[in-house]
Write a protein that holds these residues in place. Structure first.
Motif, PDB file in Angstrom:
ATOM      1  N   GLU A 158       0.883  -1.139  -0.180  1.00  0.00           N
ATOM      2  CA  GLU A 158       0.091  -0.039   0.158  1.00  0.00           C
ATOM      3  C   GLU A 158       0.919   1.190  -0.012  1.00  0.00           C
ATOM      4  O   GLU A 158       2.031   1.169   0.668  1.00  0.00           O
ATOM      5  CB  GLU A 158      -0.747  -0.107   1.208  1.00  0.00           C
ATOM      6  CG  GLU A 158      -1.864  -1.145   1.330  1.00  0.00           C
ATOM      7  CD  GLU A 158      -2.744  -1.187   0.162  1.00  0.00           C
ATOM      8  OE1 GLU A 158      -3.513  -0.059  -0.259  1.00  0.00           O
ATOM      9  OE2 GLU A 158      -3.325  -2.075  -0.488  1.00  0.00           O
TER      10      GLU A 158
ATOM     11  N   GLU B 218       1.449   5.406  -1.794  1.00  0.00           N
ATOM     12  CA  GLU B 218       1.280   6.600  -2.829  1.00  0.00           C
ATOM     13  C   GLU B 218       1.516   6.193  -4.219  1.00  0.00           C
ATOM     14  O   GLU B 218       0.965   6.337  -5.348  1.00  0.00           O
ATOM     15  CB  GLU B 218       1.752   8.053  -2.734  1.00  0.00           C
ATOM     16  CG  GLU B 218       3.221   7.853  -2.665  1.00  0.00           C
ATOM     17  CD  GLU B 218       3.941   9.126  -2.228  1.00  0.00           C
ATOM     18  OE1 GLU B 218       3.876  10.124  -3.243  1.00  0.00           O
ATOM     19  OE2 GLU B 218       3.962   9.473  -0.880  1.00  0.00           O
TER      20      GLU B 218
ATOM     21  N   ARG C 200       1.130   2.682  -5.238  1.00  0.00           N
ATOM     22  CA  ARG C 200       0.613   1.511  -5.584  1.00  0.00           C
ATOM     23  C   ARG C 200       0.128   1.408  -6.969  1.00  0.00           C
ATOM     24  O   ARG C 200       0.321   0.586  -7.812  1.00  0.00           O
ATOM     25  CB  ARG C 200      -0.361   1.297  -4.613  1.00  0.00           C
ATOM     26  CG  ARG C 200      -0.786  -0.108  -4.841  1.00  0.00           C
ATOM     27  CD  ARG C 200      -2.116  -0.447  -3.813  1.00  0.00           C
ATOM     28  NE  ARG C 200      -3.063   0.417  -4.271  1.00  0.00           N
ATOM     29  CZ  ARG C 200      -4.149   0.904  -3.372  1.00  0.00           C
ATOM     30  NH1 ARG C 200      -4.014   0.609  -2.027  1.00  0.00           N
ATOM     31  NH2 ARG C 200      -5.056   1.626  -3.942  1.00  0.00           N
ATOM     32  N   ASP C 201      -0.855   2.682  -7.338  1.00  0.00           N
ATOM     33  CA  ASP C 201      -1.814   2.397  -8.853  1.00  0.00           C
ATOM     34  C   ASP C 201      -0.703   2.663  -9.703  1.00  0.00           C
ATOM     35  O   ASP C 201      -0.779   1.776 -10.737  1.00  0.00           O
ATOM     36  CB  ASP C 201      -2.591   3.772  -8.508  1.00  0.00           C
ATOM     37  CG  ASP C 201      -3.541   3.446  -7.630  1.00  0.00           C
ATOM     38  OD1 ASP C 201      -3.918   2.295  -7.128  1.00  0.00           O
ATOM     39  OD2 ASP C 201      -4.335   4.519  -7.349  1.00  0.00           O
TER      40      ASP C 201
ATOM     41  N   ARG D  96       0.947  -1.029 -10.323  1.00  0.00           N
ATOM     42  CA  ARG D  96       0.130  -1.861 -10.835  1.00  0.00           C
ATOM     43  C   ARG D  96      -0.250  -1.635 -12.110  1.00  0.00           C
ATOM     44  O   ARG D  96      -0.360  -2.366 -13.064  1.00  0.00           O
ATOM     45  CB  ARG D  96      -1.225  -1.935  -9.910  1.00  0.00           C
ATOM     46  CG  ARG D  96      -0.969  -2.660  -8.494  1.00  0.00           C
ATOM     47  CD  ARG D  96      -2.178  -2.590  -7.793  1.00  0.00           C
ATOM     48  NE  ARG D  96      -1.877  -3.277  -6.454  1.00  0.00           N
ATOM     49  CZ  ARG D  96      -2.807  -3.238  -5.337  1.00  0.00           C
ATOM     50  NH1 ARG D  96      -3.786  -2.546  -5.484  1.00  0.00           N
ATOM     51  NH2 ARG D  96      -2.340  -3.539  -4.135  1.00  0.00           N
ATOM     52  N   GLY D  97      -0.231  -0.085 -12.607  1.00  0.00           N
ATOM     53  CA  GLY D  97      -0.516   0.114 -13.866  1.00  0.00           C
ATOM     54  C   GLY D  97       0.747  -0.215 -14.616  1.00  0.00           C
ATOM     55  O   GLY D  97       0.284  -0.761 -15.789  1.00  0.00           O
TER      56      GLY D  97
END
Length: 172
Positions: free
Chosen positions: A120, A122, A124-125, A128-129
């Motif tokens: 987890e 800032e 993370r996205d 994952r992207g």
């Protein structure tokens, strides 16, 4: 703002367009962090791929020399010209390097530290992207685990080697 670790000047010069590319030294992130902070590319080679002769040592068993540039292709071109054995550095070895910028990425295997991409935070996205982008390009993603080495072990080695490297200065 900071350009990152000890190769921050090299990375900032590339990012500012003052030089086309530069070399950095990396013991614990000093090529990768400045490249990331400056929005450019840096490559930390595997130990022994590039001679360390003439570089200021911090921890000889951990130090690596690598390229910093504005593109992956430029890093590959620089690495191709600096890698290999060197009589002045007994740790430097000859090993093949085959970079083909136009080679298809589909079907390639890319390892990633699964715990880092699952964490987890800032980033993370974005992490994952990046994985989803690679999957979409047909890359086979292979989760890997890093060996669990206590930080104090690495710190002890680094401190002992740095003390030896700078013993003349320390003793003066």
């Amino acid at each position: 703002r900071t350009p990152g670790g000890s190769s921050g000047g090299s990375a900032a010069a590339v990012a500012a367009g003052w030089v086309h590319a530069s070399l950095g030294s990396d013991t614990g992130g000093s090529i990768r962090q400045p490249a990331a902070f400056c929005g450019i590319f840096g490559a930390k080679p595997t130990y022994g791929r590039v001679s360390r002769a003439g570089a200021m040592a911090l921890a000889w068993s951990m130090d690596k020399i690598g390229p910093i540039a504005r593109s992956v292709e430029d890093c590959a071109l620089i690495f191709a010209s600096i890698h290999g054995a060197d009589p002045a550095d007994p740790g430097a070895v000859n090993a093949p390097f085959d970079w083909r910028a136009a080679a298809p990425i589909r079907g390639r295997r890319v390892g990633f530290v699964e715990a880092q991409f699952a964490a987890e935070g800032e980033w993370r996205d974005a992490y994952r992207g990046a994985l989803e982008t690679l999957r979409g390009l047909g890359v086979e993603l292979v989760p890997v685990e890093m060996p669990k080495i206590p930080g104090r072990v690495v710190s002890t080695i680094l401190s002992a080697e740095a003390a030896a490297a700078f013993s003349d200065l320390t003793l003066s």
